[in-house]
Design an enzyme around this catalytic site. Structure first.
Site, PDB file in Angstrom:
ATOM      1  CG  HIS A 137      11.154   1.552  -7.052  1.00 22.31           C
ATOM      2  ND1 HIS A 137      10.550   0.917  -5.986  1.00 22.31           N
ATOM      3  CD2 HIS A 137      11.592   2.744  -6.569  1.00 22.31           C
ATOM      4  CE1 HIS A 137      10.622   1.694  -4.922  1.00 22.31           C
ATOM      5  NE2 HIS A 137      11.245   2.803  -5.251  1.00 22.31           N
ATOM      6  CG  ASP A 167       9.774  -2.449  -5.692  1.00 22.15           C
ATOM      7  OD1 ASP A 167      10.611  -2.341  -6.605  1.00 22.15           O
ATOM      8  OD2 ASP A 167       9.474  -1.506  -4.928  1.00 22.15           O
ATOM      9  N   GLY A 236      13.906   8.423  -1.905  1.00 24.13           N
ATOM     10  CA  GLY A 236      15.292   8.148  -1.534  1.00 24.13           C
ATOM     11  C   GLY A 236      15.391   7.143  -0.400  1.00 24.13           C
ATOM     12  CG  ASN A 237      13.569   7.099   3.606  1.00 23.22           C
ATOM     13  OD1 ASN A 237      13.105   8.221   3.775  1.00 23.22           O
ATOM     14  ND2 ASN A 237      14.474   6.576   4.422  1.00 23.22           N
ATOM     15  CB  SER A 238      12.858   3.455  -2.487  1.00 27.10           C
ATOM     16  OG  SER A 238      11.584   4.021  -2.579  1.00 27.10           O
ATOM     17  CB  VAL A 295      -7.730 -19.689 -12.281  1.00 21.98           C
ATOM     18  CG1 VAL A 295      -7.933 -21.173 -12.454  1.00 21.98           C
ATOM     19  CG2 VAL A 295      -6.991 -19.374 -10.984  1.00 21.98           C
ATOM     20  CB  ILE A 297      -9.056 -15.152  -8.893  1.00 23.67           C
ATOM     21  CG1 ILE A 297      -7.760 -14.355  -8.679  1.00 23.67           C
ATOM     22  CG2 ILE A 297      -8.764 -16.625  -9.073  1.00 23.67           C
ATOM     23  CD1 ILE A 297      -7.002 -14.744  -7.415  1.00 23.67           C
TER      24      ILE A 297
END
EC number: 3.4.21.107
Length: 500
Positions: A137, A167, A236-238, A295, A297
């Site tokens: 992201h 991600d 911003g830490n992402s 499947v 679930i």
């Protein structure tokens, strides 16, 4: 009221002064155990990078006065009106890193459209030849990706691959002899262990925060289980690393729980073991290949487990099986509970997609299912995950039901016409015509199809009545219900014949 505590505090201080020296040493001992992060930061800090992204924005889309950028206008609207910046002529709105971090527009590089900063995040160097890991992201929809090192060198990065499901993203810069991180083992992480995050919160490069691991395997509905910490992580830490006390990266800071947009004491990181499996595939082929068994679930609740005789509430409840898919060919049926995959226990429904996804397509595996009070081993060949198919059209409506009957479950049911049985690809069952009492409280609806009551497959109205007439009103019974394309167990407690 405040005098008493102060007096007690003063008395405690006097008493402590009169005690021998040993207790004083004991009270000071815990201070010696406080962690020192300085060496760790010196070791890992140079491997953490700042990532900023830009997109090309045409002049007609910008539409702002000279010297005023989207970041300024967004802040103006937020402060004085409490609303985001209105959409531009083309429906665009300002974007940011994790929660809208923005920089000034990048000057026009000679083209017709200048670059507008679209996000700020973090990343870390995987290898000395320039591979960098970050969050998907962080670089989402970017036209250009810039990576800035701690020595202030900035590089335009090439996107190697993105996996939105986990991600995780990998980019490459043209540089050599870079300080790469040391990869740890997130499986060895313990709750209560000290960890450190380094990143660029709000664009502030190389910011260090610390805390402890507050939970492991946290399921937030995403594909992967997360490491939960109380480390201060902000927009911003992402994409930045989560580091253990040995200076090893054990996670990628990815999400925060927040009602305000800022840190509130809970943050989530992707386990590095999972991220590295994804990164290896991205580096080799630019994409991630996953297995599938076709499947749908759901979770197994305690009521369902109890009513089916399952020792404990675990596994994945099969709600539908794709015709012709691997599970269908293996003999998996709606209503089965998958308890193991290749001998590995499926504790929660969310475990199964990860286990299957990590299996190479074409691999022969074994799934263990719980069906009608018995365990069965089914061989299955894993297929490759593809893009989701469009939803099927509504099934043709059935003609008016014929005979109907009520029962202790509060259901009036009718036979299912032969053409609808063929269309649904089922061999039996009854169609719910009206709902009352216990069934209504359990959530059953008109139009549902009852396929099984307890461990007994339903073949028609007469047999359904016989089965339900023998139900114990003191015990919950699991009713296998099909609604649309999904099948699930619904626990229902029958009423006694005397009840209305």
């Amino acid at each position: 009221m405040t005098i008493l505590p102060l007096r007690k505090l003063f008395a405690a201080a006097v008493l402590a002064a009169c005690l021998p020296f040993a207790p004083h040493v004991a009270s000071a001992a815990p201070a010696a155990n406080l962690p020192d992060f300085t060496d760790l930061v010196d070791k890992v800090g140079p491997s953490v990078v700042n990532i900023r992204t830009t997109t090309r924005v045409s002049s007609v889309q910008r539409g702002l006065p000279p010297g005023v950028d989207n970041g300024d206008m967004s802040e103006f609207f937020r402060r004085f009106f409490g609303i985001p910046l209105p959409q531009g002529p083309q429906g665009q709105v300002p974007r940011g890193g994790q929660q809208g971090d923005q920089d000034q527009p990048t000057p026009d590089n000679g083209g017709n459209d200048p670059e507008q900063s679209s996000g700020v995040g973090s990343g870390f160097i995987l290898s000395s030849d320039g591979y960098v890991m970050t969050n998907a992201h962080v670089i989402d929809d970017a036209d250009t990706i810039y990576v800035t090192l701690t020595d202030k060198r900035e590089f335009k990065a090439k996107l190697i691959g993105v996996d939105e499901r986990t991600d995780v993203a990998v980019v490459k810069i043209q540089a050599s002899n870079l300080p790469a991180v040391t990869i740890g083992d997130s499986r060895k992480l313990r709750v209560g262990e000290w960890v450190v995050a380094i990143g660029s919160p709000f664009g502030l490069e190389n910011t260090v925060t610390a805390g402890i691991v507050s939970a492991k395997g946290r399921d937030t509905g995403d594909y992967l289980p997360f490491i939960q910490t109380d480390v201060a992580v902000n927009p911003g830490n992402s994409g930045g690393p989560l580091i253990n006390m040995q200076g090893e990266v054990i996670g990628i800071n990815s999400q925060i729980y927040s009602r305000t947009g800022g840190f509130m004491g809970i943050s989530f990181a992707i386990p590095i073991d999972e991220a590295m499996r994804v990164a290896d595939q991205l580096e080799r082929s630019g994409k991630v290949t996953r297995g599938r068994i076709a499947v749908a679930i759901g979770e197994v609740t305690k009521d369902v487990a109890d009513s089916l005789g399952l020792p404990k509430a675990q596994g994945a409840l099969v709600s539908s099986v794709e015709p012709g898919g691997p599970a269908d060919k293996a003999g998996v049926q709606p209503g089965d509970i998958i308890t193991k995959f290749n001998g590995q226990s499926v504790d929660a429904a969310t475990d199964l997609p990860r286990m299957v996804g990590d299996t190479k397509p074409g691999t022969k595996a074994t799934i263990t299912v719980w069906r009608k009070g018995q365990t069965r081993e089914l061989p299955i060949t894993i297929a490759e995950m593809q893009t989701e198919k469009s939803a099927k059209g509504d099934l043709k409506k059935a003609p008016e039901p014929k005979p109907r009957a009520s029962n202790v479950l509060g259901l009036s049911v009718a036979e299912i016409p032969a053409d609808q049985l063929a269309q649904l690809k089922i061999k039996g069952g009854v169609l719910v015509d009206s709902v009352d009492g216990p069934a209504a409280r359990a959530g059953l609806q008109k139009g549902d199809i009852i396929l099984r009551v307890g461990d007994t497959d339903i073949t028609g109205v007469k047999q359904f009545q016989e089965v339900t007439s023998r139900l114990d009103p003191q015990k919950m019974v699991a009713v296998l219900v099909r609604r649309g394309d999904n099948t699930q167990f619904v626990p229902v407690r029958p009423h006694s014949p005397a009840q209305k």
